[in-house]
Design an enzyme around this catalytic site. Sequence first.
Site, mmCIF file in Angstrom:
data_model
loop_
_atom_site.group_PDB
_atom_site.id
_atom_site.type_symbol
_atom_site.label_atom_id
_atom_site.label_comp_id
_atom_site.label_asym_id
_atom_site.label_seq_id
_atom_site.Cartn_x
_atom_site.Cartn_y
_atom_site.Cartn_z
ATOM 1 N NE ARG A 74 9.490 -1.142 8.854
ATOM 2 C CZ ARG A 74 8.207 -0.922 8.247
ATOM 3 N NH1 ARG A 74 7.944 -0.398 7.263
ATOM 4 N NH2 ARG A 74 7.289 -1.354 9.146
ATOM 5 N NE ARG A 110 3.904 -9.093 -2.067
ATOM 6 C CZ ARG A 110 3.062 -8.463 -2.571
ATOM 7 N NH1 ARG A 110 2.434 -7.240 -1.774
ATOM 8 N NH2 ARG A 110 2.171 -8.335 -3.765
ATOM 9 N NE ARG A 126 -0.982 -0.084 11.566
ATOM 10 C CZ ARG A 126 -0.188 0.140 10.560
ATOM 11 N NH1 ARG A 126 -0.262 1.557 9.985
ATOM 12 N NH2 ARG A 126 0.750 -0.623 10.204
ATOM 13 C CE LYS A 136 -1.075 -0.232 5.215
ATOM 14 N NZ LYS A 136 0.056 -1.177 5.275
ATOM 15 N NE ARG A 144 4.999 -4.593 11.045
ATOM 16 C CZ ARG A 144 5.784 -4.771 10.404
ATOM 17 N NH1 ARG A 144 7.140 -5.346 10.771
ATOM 18 N NH2 ARG A 144 5.841 -4.514 8.906
HETATM 19 P P1 ADP Z 1 3.419 -1.715 8.365
HETATM 20 O O1 ADP Z 1 2.219 -1.608 7.514
HETATM 21 O O2 ADP Z 1 4.369 -2.373 6.902
HETATM 22 O O3 ADP Z 1 3.298 -2.544 9.339
HETATM 23 P P2 ADP Z 1 3.987 0.868 9.009
HETATM 24 O O4 ADP Z 1 5.164 1.570 8.614
HETATM 25 O O5 ADP Z 1 2.653 1.475 8.484
HETATM 26 O O6 ADP Z 1 4.185 -0.462 8.683
HETATM 27 O O7 ADP Z 1 3.684 0.813 10.505
HETATM 28 C C1 ADP Z 1 4.859 0.674 11.142
HETATM 29 C C2 ADP Z 1 4.536 0.561 12.824
HETATM 30 O O8 ADP Z 1 4.084 2.044 13.184
HETATM 31 C C3 ADP Z 1 3.198 -0.137 13.107
HETATM 32 O O9 ADP Z 1 3.452 -1.468 13.554
HETATM 33 C C4 ADP Z 1 2.566 0.463 14.352
HETATM 34 O O10 ADP Z 1 3.773 0.262 15.599
HETATM 35 C C5 ADP Z 1 2.932 2.191 14.174
HETATM 36 N N1 ADP Z 1 1.849 2.869 13.345
HETATM 37 C C6 ADP Z 1 1.883 3.085 12.251
HETATM 38 N N2 ADP Z 1 0.635 3.857 12.049
HETATM 39 C C7 ADP Z 1 -0.179 3.710 13.097
HETATM 40 C C8 ADP Z 1 -1.458 4.042 13.261
HETATM 41 N N3 ADP Z 1 -2.274 4.542 12.302
HETATM 42 N N4 ADP Z 1 -1.819 3.697 14.506
HETATM 43 C C9 ADP Z 1 -1.006 2.896 15.633
HETATM 44 N N5 ADP Z 1 0.264 2.490 15.187
HETATM 45 C C10 ADP Z 1 0.677 2.932 14.021
#
Ligand code: ADP
Length: 191
Positions: free
Chosen positions: A135, A125, A90, A15, A146
């Site tokens: 990361r 992936r 989320r 995404k 996650r």
């Molecule tokens: P991915 O979708 O690959 O897991 P992101 O870069 O979107 O990775 O998010 C990494 C981390 O950042 C999440 O696992 C969470 O801990 C935090 N995070 C990101 N966006 C949110 C959100 N909208 N609400 C709460 N935590 C978030």
Amino acid sequence: MPVYLVFFGPPGSGKGTQASRLANTLGVPQISTGDLLRDHVSRGTELGKTAKPIMESGALVPDDLVTAMLKDRLLMEDAAGGALFDGYPRTLPQAEALEGLLASTGSGISAVLFIDVPDEVITGRILKRAELEGRADDTQDAVRERLRVYREKTAPLARHYEAAGLLVTIDGNRGVDEVAEDVRRVASGRS
Ligand code: ADP
């Protein structure tokens, strides 16, 4: 009327890649809460200090902190003509907060693009990305967490947006260009 699109899907669905491409095409910013949080972590802000261990475990940062951060970002001038949300909302409270924020300026979400990818593809992936990017939250345990959190807290948003007539499902288990073509078509039909 500004265009606000939400990109929604499991971690590793692509995404972020798709949001970034469409942002370039449309000339509106991609707002990734993951990127914004990683920036806070690297600058060592108060929010970054709180978020770091939570992110490393694969859990979600508390709704009120993420929403306050998103609100500030939305107020920046480059988002006046719209934005693409990547990784937000989320949770249901985040979805409700976003609706409130946009409604306060008389606008709303144009569409929610659900990038659909099967679980077994996702895990492969993410672990590959871990090798390439290193990361901190791409370890096996954090990835598993996650995905679990995604299923429990985020996936139910599909029903919420479907009921609102906003959900568009895109097959994300294809090449980046093919997915991007569908994303572009949906975005131009909805904005
Ligand atoms: P991915 O979708 O690959 O897991 P992101 O870069 O979107 O990775 O998010 C990494 C981390 O950042 C999440 O696992 C969470 O801990 C935090 N995070 C990101 N966006 C949110 C959100 N909208 N609400 C709460 N935590 C978030």
